[in-house]
Design an enzyme around this catalytic site. Structure first.
Site, PDB file in Angstrom:
ATOM      1  N   GLU A  67       0.799  -1.214   0.000  1.00 55.21           N
ATOM      2  CA  GLU A  67       0.000   0.000   0.000  1.00 55.21           C
ATOM      3  C   GLU A  67       0.840   1.276   0.000  1.00 55.21           C
ATOM      4  O   GLU A  67       0.488   2.243  -0.663  1.00 55.21           O
ATOM      5  CB  GLU A  67      -0.940   0.005   1.227  1.00 55.21           C
ATOM      6  CG  GLU A  67      -2.027  -1.048   1.191  1.00 55.21           C
ATOM      7  CD  GLU A  67      -3.115  -0.707   0.183  1.00 55.21           C
ATOM      8  OE1 GLU A  67      -3.102   0.415  -0.376  1.00 55.21           O
ATOM      9  OE2 GLU A  67      -3.970  -1.568  -0.063  1.00 55.21           O
ATOM     10  N   SER A 326     -29.180 -29.901  49.893  1.00 54.74           N
ATOM     11  CA  SER A 326     -28.293 -30.449  50.936  1.00 54.74           C
ATOM     12  C   SER A 326     -26.825 -30.124  50.707  1.00 54.74           C
ATOM     13  O   SER A 326     -25.964 -30.696  51.376  1.00 54.74           O
ATOM     14  CB  SER A 326     -28.468 -31.972  51.000  1.00 54.74           C
ATOM     15  OG  SER A 326     -29.767 -32.319  51.411  1.00 54.74           O
TER      16      SER A 326
END
Length: 766
Positions: A67, A326
């Site tokens: 680029e 429990s």
């Protein structure tokens, strides 16, 4: 020149570039950096923020050299590239090569503009502003995070995960070239839609890299061989509820790293979904896996199906308040051991008992009589647990748990009571797991950590010795429905586990721990409606073992544990709960191997009733010939002999063999002797009716209201009185039945030959 520079400075201040801010898009990552869940910003854009150091060097090379290879040298605009692009456009009438720099591309990303001369000029000015204000790395970072990659995906990290299923730091050269060219035409070059066009564009970048001498011909040739294969574009969605929770806790933070193991998380999500696929409609489940050493969560399943509205999948059941059933019992027994109330083989009685107006029963309606602490815990018996909590104190028990991070939530205005040990309270799965880990952390409970930077908050819940004893009890439980000699479990660590089921089958729990891991499972309906027939042992426990068996095992995890110095193995005797006395072997009715804290060997607990004598070592004078008890005053001639014996708790007598009952009975008093204090020592208890009870005849029946009672604590004759009048006799614990034809209040008394008695009141309704 000064005026020009001053004018530029003023224009920059009056019209600053719209630099992107961090708010909006958020990604929650696993511990290794894999995305778990991404949250789009207000515009619906998916973005995974990264820095330059978190991106593959191959991608940076491909991007900059393809680029803008002069990116590090120009000041935002490359005049040579602009002149070349302009000359090509004038000569051919079309754009042959672009003159935009990376900085200019960033300017167009943050402020889109029309493709006109005026727009280009504005883009160039913005590029100059960016170079003035930011460093090259800062400009490049904006590009890495905001470049378009097709659809609603922005940034190289989001694109790498969306198309390739990997982080940007792991890109190969072929993948780097593909992603470097994709922002030029993201719609036309998307690899999931146009793989051929994407391949041509990628090869163009590869050719440029070879021509510039950045990559070797061999590397480029290898890269060309790679096929362009992309996944279907979709955002990740794993540990969705945890990700939502972490994002809410850190609003505005773009990148949140959790402690979750991504591979384990996905595997367990699939396992949970498959395991509970056949459960009734509207059922959900939760699962939490924690590393004991660091207390970091490695897997977090908050619901059965996150996107399923019928099961309320959006409700996070890891932190929902539910009845624990429990599951609190192991903590009770550990604290009772620390308080010196019991050891592992202390004698408890599983028999019908009333605690004021509270009369608990077992999950299985039958009773077991005399049981050890270890058996009571492994069998999850309710009455012994309530009895022990009554002695420890429910308020103190609740406070101890809260101090360690396990809060028990009660209705507003309610105080801790005995029902909390059977699930009459509310708590959260993550708090239960944090507390249960204490059994493998020398008694230290801790908060579960979901981020590596979260502080580790540890609190002492129990002593290391008590934690060792209770864990040993739970590890010896074995796996239900499975014989130990059927499957070879060599190399697998033992599991200390406990299940729980709340009242009405609304919650099924299973907690389990090894040296390295603690796992918690909850199953139920988020709306609180019952799941009949589903309880912890059959619904949650099998999944718990599947999960634990799938977790990594380190060398030494399965080895035998050394008995700590704070714990001793000692032989004790029932019913006294103490070591055998060599001088009185008849006191030892049953021998047991107990685990106790060093220096603490509590005897059997006294009975709760105020009139009860309880278990104890007694000595009486008896006639050597007849065996009858002699008091201090006897009119006849007797040859006295000292007789010592051990008494069992009176509630245990119906379950004792006849020989044990006779051995523990107080010898009858000789006829020629005056009454002594032992006459009142016999404990009697009426079973079958609570205090101030009400009874009525069966509906639509002519039968009178009927009571069926028995007296516990004596092998002899019992007289029954109603309002002071004799109403019948029984022997031992045989039942007495009485019909009440008339309504009103009645006082029922049971009287033993020894003088021991008990009394209850009942109201007969019309």
């Amino acid at each position: 020149m000064a005026l020009v520079l001053g004018g530029l400075w003023l224009a920059d201040r009056l019209f600053p570039p719209p630099l992107p801010e961090g708010g909006g898009a958020t990604v929650v990552l696993a511990a290794d950096g894999q995305p778990l869940r991404a949250f789009a910003d207000a515009d619906g854009v998916w973005r995974y923020p990264v820095t330059i150091d978190q991106v593959s060097p191959a991608y940076l090379e491909a991007l900059v050299n393809y680029e803008d290879r002069w990116f590090r040298w120009h000041r935002g605009v490359n005049p040579v590239a602009m002149l070349r692009a302009g000359w090509q456009w004038a000569r051919h009438g079309d754009v042959i090569s672009g003159g935009s720099t990376l900085t200019m591309q960033v300017a167009r990303i943050i402020e889109p503009h029309p493709r006109t001369v005026f727009g280009k000029a504005r883009q160039m000015l913005r590029a100059l502003q960016l170079e003035w204000r930011l460093s090259k790395d800062q400009i490049l970072t904006i590009y890495l995070n905001h470049a378009p990659f097709g659809g609603t995906v922005e940034g190289v990290e989001a694109a790498s995960w969306a198309y390739l299923g990997k982080p940007a730091r792991q890109l190969s050269q072929a993948e780097a070239a593909l992603l470097a060219v994709l922002p030029q035409a993201p719609s036309r070059l998307r690899p999931d839609r146009a793989p051929d066009a994407a391949r041509v564009a990628r090869d163009k970048v590869l050719a440029r890299m070879q021509a510039l001498g950045v990559w070797s011909a061999e590397d480029v040739a290898d890269a060309r061989i790679e096929a362009v294969v992309a996944r279907r574009l979709q955002p990740p969605l794993s540990a969705a509820l945890l990700a939502q929770r972490l994002r809410a806790a850190a609003p505005g933070e773009a990148r949140i790293t959790s402690t979750i193991d991504a591979d384990l998380q996905r595997a367990l999500e699939e396992r949970v979904t498959a395991y509970f696929a056949r459960l009734p409609e509207r059922t959900s489940a939760a699962l939490l896996v924690v590393d004991n050493e660091t207390m970091t969560a490695r897997a977090y399943v908050g619901s059965l199906a996150f996107a399923d509205p019928t099961s309320l999948g959006h409700v996070d059941m890891v932190r929902a308040t539910r009845s624990p059933g429990s599951t609190l019992k192991p903590f009770l027994y550990a604290l009772a051991i620390d308080d010196g109330l019991v050891h592992s083989e202390s004698l408890l009685v599983d028999a019908p008992q009333s605690f004021g107006d509270y009369r608990p029963v077992n999950f299985d309606p039958s009773f077991n009589g005399p049981v050890s602490v270890a058996d009571a815990l492994r069998l999850s018996l309710n009455v012994p647990a309530v009895d022990l909590l009554d002695r420890l104190g429910p308020a103190r028990f609740t406070a101890r748990l809260a101090h360690a991070g396990l809060s028990l939530r009660l209705p507003r205005g309610a105080k801790p009571n005995l029902a909390i040990i059977l699930g009459g309270t509310g708590t959260r799965l993550e708090e239960l797991v944090g507390a249960f880990a204490a059994f493998n952390r020398d008694g230290l409970a801790a908060n579960v950590r979901y981020r590596a930077d979260a502080p580790l908050q540890e609190r002492r819940l129990m002593s290391p010795g008590a934690a060792w004893i209770v864990r040993e009890i739970l590890e010896q439980h074995g796996r239900p429905g499975q014989r130990e000699d059927v499957f070879d479990r060599t190399g697998r660590p033992p599991v200390a586990w406990k299940t729980g089921t709340s009242f009405g089958f609304r919650d099924a729990w299973a907690l389990g721990g090894t040296r390295r891991w603690t796992v918690g499972v909850w199953v139920g309906r988020p709306d609180g409606t019952p799941l009949p027939g589903q309880y912890g042992a059959i619904t949650a426990l099998p999944l718990l073992f599947e999960v634990i068996d799938s977790l990594p095992v380190r060398p030494g995890d399965a080895g035998a544990r050394t008995l700590p110095d704070s714990v001793q193995r000692v032989e004790i005797c029932w019913p006294l709960g103490l070591p055998p006395d060599p001088h009185a072997p008849q006191l030892c009715r049953q021998k047991r191997q107990a685990l106790a804290l060093a220096g603490m060997l509590p005897p059997t607990l006294p009975e709760r009733e105020t009139r009860a004598w309880g278990a104890g070592r007694l000595a009486v004078d008896v006639d050597a010939a007849s065996g009858e008890r002699l008091s201090a005053t006897c009119t006849g001639e007797h040859r006295r002999r000292r007789h010592e014996f051990a008494r069992w708790p009176s509630l245990a007598y119906p379950w004792l063999p006849l020989a044990e009952r006779r051995a523990a009975a107080i010898p009858p008093l000789a006829a020629d002797c005056a009454a002594d204090s032992f006459a009142a020592m016999e404990t009697l208890r009426i079973d079958g009716l609570g205090p101030r009870s009400r009874i009525a005849r069966p509906p639509n029946s002519d039968r009178a209201a009927t009571l069926r009672l028995r007296a516990l604590g004596t092998p002899g004759r019992v007289r029954w009185l109603v309002n002071g009048r004799l109403a019948g006799e029984t022997v031992g614990s045989r039942h007495w039945t009485r019909a009440f034809a008339e309504p009103g209040g009645f006082r029922i008394t049971a009287l033993a030959e020894s003088g021991a008695w008990d009394e209850v009141e009942v109201e007969v309704l019309r």
